[in-house]
Design an enzyme around this catalytic site. Structure first.
Site, mmCIF file in Angstrom:
data_model
loop_
_atom_site.group_PDB
_atom_site.id
_atom_site.type_symbol
_atom_site.label_atom_id
_atom_site.label_comp_id
_atom_site.label_asym_id
_atom_site.label_seq_id
_atom_site.Cartn_x
_atom_site.Cartn_y
_atom_site.Cartn_z
ATOM 1 N N HIS A 143 -44.197 17.370 -99.112
ATOM 2 C CA HIS A 143 -43.015 17.092 -99.839
ATOM 3 C C HIS A 143 -42.256 18.386 -100.187
ATOM 4 O O HIS A 143 -41.606 18.362 -101.069
ATOM 5 C CB HIS A 143 -43.522 16.315 -101.218
ATOM 6 C CG HIS A 143 -44.596 15.294 -101.254
ATOM 7 N ND1 HIS A 143 -45.967 15.620 -100.966
ATOM 8 C CD2 HIS A 143 -44.387 13.945 -100.857
ATOM 9 C CE1 HIS A 143 -46.519 14.415 -100.866
ATOM 10 N NE2 HIS A 143 -45.771 13.330 -100.856
HETATM 11 S S1 FES Z 1 -45.734 19.073 -101.228
HETATM 12 FE FE1 FES Z 1 -46.786 17.209 -101.715
HETATM 13 S S2 FES Z 1 -48.641 17.470 -100.940
HETATM 14 FE FE2 FES Z 1 -47.942 19.436 -100.409
#
Ligand code: FES
Ligand code: HEM
Lengths: 178, 423
Positions: A143
């Site tokens: 993410h």
């Molecule tokens: S940014 Fe969501 S798990 Fe690493």
């Protein structure tokens, strides 16, 4: 508590009701607990909880990944530039403020759990070819979390710095994690 | 129940001792079904069919599957290559899981369009949302079983959602895992729960049907049944209509099972799980994508998780959010437009969930076309806008009746049906 005057000893009856219900509830709770607790890590899982790692083969600027409690642990022998970079940051501006000195036992040796503090992916940055993110440390593709050269969160949804596990140097080239 | 007389003496004998024949008889021949039900009313029975197929294929798969991290992936490959018809059973289980969600989502959008969640059907709707949650849990648990890369990392990311809970989060996650990461204890309990939950769903489905029979089916006009002239019996009218639906369903299902069985899955799940390497781009199964998009749109971990659960949770209070006395969108001009906009929003959220957050957003219709809307719109931006619109839809329902002028309702179902056939 007042007697309602209906001829019954309400107070005593209420007390017995409440006492019975309370004992029943405690009993039910005590019975349920072993069932719930059986799902927690068992003794054999806990027994695997510490490992020793030999550091003598790691050159400056190299990283290795070891497995501890089923998770990757990043061990990096940092370059002077990385250390300077990590120390040069104004701690107060960080999302999870922590000075470089508080993240290492021996400056130059970074030991961290390689699990993104957002939702648990393994960030890239261990290999030379990996994307290291905007701050030259690690980047989690799941993410989009960016970690700096000290493994501190700088940008993205992760709330905390990469976790530093409990570890100590048994000798100059040997550490015990856990 | 007053004992009934049937022509069949065996039925009579059983009914006297165990009253199971009369409820079936009642449902088939006496229970009033609105005579204007359209094809949107096929999806309930189709969902039931899906559940049956899942349980039957699941039980035979479970007889060949090994819930152990060392053997799980191999045992699924063995099912595919060595077990007689194993490939068919697994492809059925995989694809009916997807079809189950398509059917249930259509079933729910139907309820939304025709106002089937309004009094007296609030509880019926709420039980439905409970079924959706149980299905999601079951689908998620099942997806971990083949122990591929997506299984492992999907399980890791989803269980980690609970670590967002302040204070006790980490303890809960360790408890869920039975260790310090997703590992053998996790796989074992996930298998047991994946086996158990469908039977829990079956129980809740029975409650769903009981509630349905008490409040009687809604219909495309959204008005109450006024008398026998408004209704017909289930048999033969809806038995035949449902069977037509089943035929279409099976045709589509076979197209997937026999010609593109892996289209709705992710190729990375054919790589064995590796706890040290996260795939470059992890995505959940397609049916979770809109909710995954909501999660990613909020930059804060805890708030993201709350928003994701709220996106489903809001359905529980929908019966009280919508204050319009008129059920069917046919008579609600503004709600009708909002409904279609909402459908598009959900679809866009789904496409957002499938793409990496930092990329430029691409609108996709699988098999047909895809295009970049604008080079400055990232997946994240589109996700944030559509997430806001998703919640705005629900939040505007309470005030909508203040602005909306509803169309006049017909006097009765039979009158509306007859006037239509005269035209
Ligand atoms: S940014 Fe969501 S798990 Fe690493
Ligand atoms: C609500 C009903 C169900 C749903 C939505 C569901 C969903 C799923 C999904 C998505 C998978 C992964 C498929 C794959 O990628 O390989 C799976 C696998 C599996 N399921 Fe189910 N399932 C259901 C019912 C059942 C039942 C009732 C059983 C057993 C009694 C069962 C046993 C299994 C087994 C053994 C596997 C692993 C083998 C495989 O991967 O194909 N399932 N399930």
């Amino acid at each position: 508590m007042s007697n309602t005057g209906s001829g019954h000893d309400e107070t005593k009856r209420d007390f017995l009701m409440v006492a019975t219900a309370a004992v029943g509830a405690v009993g039910a709770g005590l019975t349920v607990w072993p069932f719930i607790n059986s799902l927690n890590p068992s003794a054999d899982v806990l027994a695997l909880a510490s490992i020793e790692v030999d550091l003598s083969t790691i050159e400056e600027g190299q990283s290795i990944t070891v497995t501890w409690r089923g998770k990757p642990v990043f061990i990096r022998r940092q370059t002077a530039a990385e250390i300077a970079d990590a120390e040069g940051v104004d701690v107060a501006t960080l999302p999870d403020p922590q000075a470089y000195g508080d993240r290492v036992t021996k400056p130059g040796w970074l030991v961290m759990v390689g699990i993104c503090t957002h939702l648990g992916c393994v960030p890239g940055g261990q290999k030379v070819t990996d994307n290291k993110g905007d701050f030259g440390g690690w980047y989690c593709p799941c993410h989009g979390s960016h970690y700096d050269t000290a493994g501190r969160i700088r940008k993205g949804p992760a709330p905390k710095n990469l976790e530093v596990p409990e570890y100590n140097f048994l000798s100059d080239n040997l550490i015990k994690i856990g | 129940m007053s004992s009934k007389q049937f022509k069949n003496p065996v039925a009579n004998w059983v009914e006297k001792r165990l009253p199971v024949i009369s409820p079936i008889h009642h449902t088939l021949f006496e229970h009033p079904f609105p005579r204007n039900l359209n094809f949107m009313w096929n999806f309930g029975s189709l969902a039931g069919l899906c559940l049956v197929i899942m349980i039957v294929t699941g039980i035979v798969l479970a007889m060949q599957y090994t819930p152990n991290t060392a053997d799980a992936f191999g045992s699924v490959e063995r099912i595919m290559r060595d077990v007689n018809s194993g490939w068919l059973l697994r492809y059925l289980h995989m694809n009916v899981a997807s079809f189950f969600f398509i059917v249930v989502y259509i079933h729910m959008f139907r309820g939304l369009y025709y106002g089937s969640y309004k009094a007296p059907r609030e509880l019926l709707w709420i039980i439905g949302v409970v079924i959706l949650l149980l299905m999601m849990a079951t689908g998620f648990l099942g997806y971990t079983l083949p122990w591929g890369q997506m299984s492992f990392w999907g399980a890791t990311v989803i269980t980690n959602l609970f670590s967002a809970i302040p204070g006790v989060g980490d303890a809960i996650v360790t408890w869920l895992w039975g260790g310090f990461s997703v590992d053998n204890p996790t796989l074992n309990r996930f298998f047991v729960l994946h086996f158990l939950l469908p039977f829990v769903i079956l129980g809740v489905v029975i409650l769903h049907i009981l509630a349905l029979h008490t409040s009687v089916s809604n219909n495309p006009l959204g008005i109450e049944i006024k008398g026998p002239q408004d209704t017909i019996s289930f048999h033969p009218y809806f038995t035949i209509k449902d069977m037509l639906g089943v035929c279409v369903f099976l045709l589509l299902l076979c197209a997937f099972v026999f010609f593109m069985p892996n289209d709705m899955g992710h190729p990375d799940n054919y790589i064995p799980a590796d706890p040290l390497v996260t795939p470059a781009h992890i995505v959940p199964e397609w049916y979770f994508l809109p909710f995954y998009a909501v999660l990613r749109s909020i930059p804060d971990k805890l708030m993201g998780v709350i928003a994701m659960f709220a996106a489903i949770g809001v359905l529980f209070i929908l019966p009280w959010l919508d204050r319009s006395p008129v059920r069917s969108a046919r008579f609600r001009p503004m709600f009708r437009v909002m409904f279609w906009a909402f459908l598009v929003i959900c679809y866009i959220l789904g496409t957002v969930g499938a793409q990496a957050p930092d990329n430029v957003y691409v609108f996709v219709v699988p098999y047909l076309f895809s295009f970049e809307v604008s080079s400055w719109m990232t997946v994240l931006t589109v996700g944030q806008i559509t997430t806001a619109l998703y919640f705005l839809f629900f939040l505007s329902l309470p005030i909508l009746p203040l602005f909306e002028k509803t169309k006049p309702l017909p006097a009765s179902i039979s009158e509306a049906v007859l006037s239509k056939s005269e035209k």
